[in-house]
Enzyme design. Structure first.
Site, short mmCIF file in Angstrom:
data_model
loop_
_atom_site.label_atom_id
_atom_site.label_comp_id
_atom_site.label_asym_id
_atom_site.label_seq_id
_atom_site.Cartn_x
_atom_site.Cartn_y
_atom_site.Cartn_z
CG PHE A 127 46.06 46.10 45.34
CD1 PHE A 127 46.03 45.37 44.17
CD2 PHE A 127 45.85 47.47 45.28
CE1 PHE A 127 45.79 45.98 42.95
CE2 PHE A 127 45.60 48.10 44.06
CZ PHE A 127 45.57 47.34 42.89
CB CYS A 164 49.66 41.84 50.86
SG CYS A 164 48.76 43.34 50.44
CG HIS A 165 44.00 40.38 48.12
ND1 HIS A 165 43.32 40.16 46.94
CD2 HIS A 165 43.11 40.10 49.10
CE1 HIS A 165 42.09 39.79 47.20
NE2 HIS A 165 41.94 39.75 48.50
CG PHE A 166 45.03 35.89 47.99
CD1 PHE A 166 44.67 35.90 49.33
CD2 PHE A 166 44.06 36.13 47.03
CE1 PHE A 166 43.35 36.11 49.70
CE2 PHE A 166 42.74 36.35 47.40
CZ PHE A 166 42.38 36.34 48.73
CB VAL A 215 43.37 38.81 42.53
CG1 VAL A 215 43.06 38.38 43.94
CG2 VAL A 215 42.13 39.28 41.81
#
EC number: 4.2.1.59
Length: 172
Positions: free
Chosen positions: A67, A70-72, A77
């Site tokens: 994650f 891609c976040h962010f 985070v």
């Protein structure tokens, strides 16, 4: 009959995702990237703040977790919804540990508060689940309060996490 242990390894949790830990009728945990814990370090049937059961689990954090890429982008985070989902996963896992059968489904949450974040520099996320009510009859459901901690600091709280086990989810 389910063998009740007070802790479970990553391999045990992955076996749950394949339907092997609690038997064919028991609730599986998610598999792969959606399994949001590396181990369960404590399970009790009568502990917790309400003396109705307690679960504590951990997730090791490293910058390579899926994650963060891609976040962010440029501001990595852990999505807060993944911490919430982990708490629901643990409520369902506890119901299976008690011998409940069926497929787990999140039924809701009373309130969620986010007061911090999980960054790639963190070392460990801890989930604490305190059961308020457990029903094991025709209806199988758990209601619990939960906390998410990062490196020992509480960063999310959730009240009235609800999970049910269903033998037939077609009409859900």
């Amino acid at each position: 009959m389910v063998e009740k242990r007070d802790s479970y390894t990553k391999e045990d949790l992955e076996a749950s995702g394949r339907g092997e830990l609690f038997g064919a009728g028991g609730p599986p945990l998610p598999a792969g990237n959606m399994l949001m814990m590396d181990r369960v370090v404590k399970m009790t049937e009568d502990g917790g703040t309400h003396n109705k059961g307690y679960v504590e689990a951990e997730l090791d954090i490293n910058p390579d977790l899926w994650f963060f890429g891609c976040h962010f982008i440029g501001d990595p985070v852990m999505p807060g919804c993944l911490g919430l989902d982990a708490m629901w996963q643990l409520v369902g896992f506890y119901l299976g540990w008690l011998g409940g059968e069926g497929k787990g489904r999140a039924l809701g949450v009373g309130e969620v508060k986010f007061t911090g974040q999980v960054l790639p520099t963190a070392k460990k996320v801890t989930y604490r689940i305190n059961f308020k009510r457990v029903i094991i009859r025709k209806l199988i459901m758990g209601v619990a309060d939960g906390e998410v901690l990062v490196d020992g600091q509480v960063i999310y709280t959730a009240s009235d996490l609800k999970v049910g086990l269903f033998k037939d989810t077609a009409a859900f």
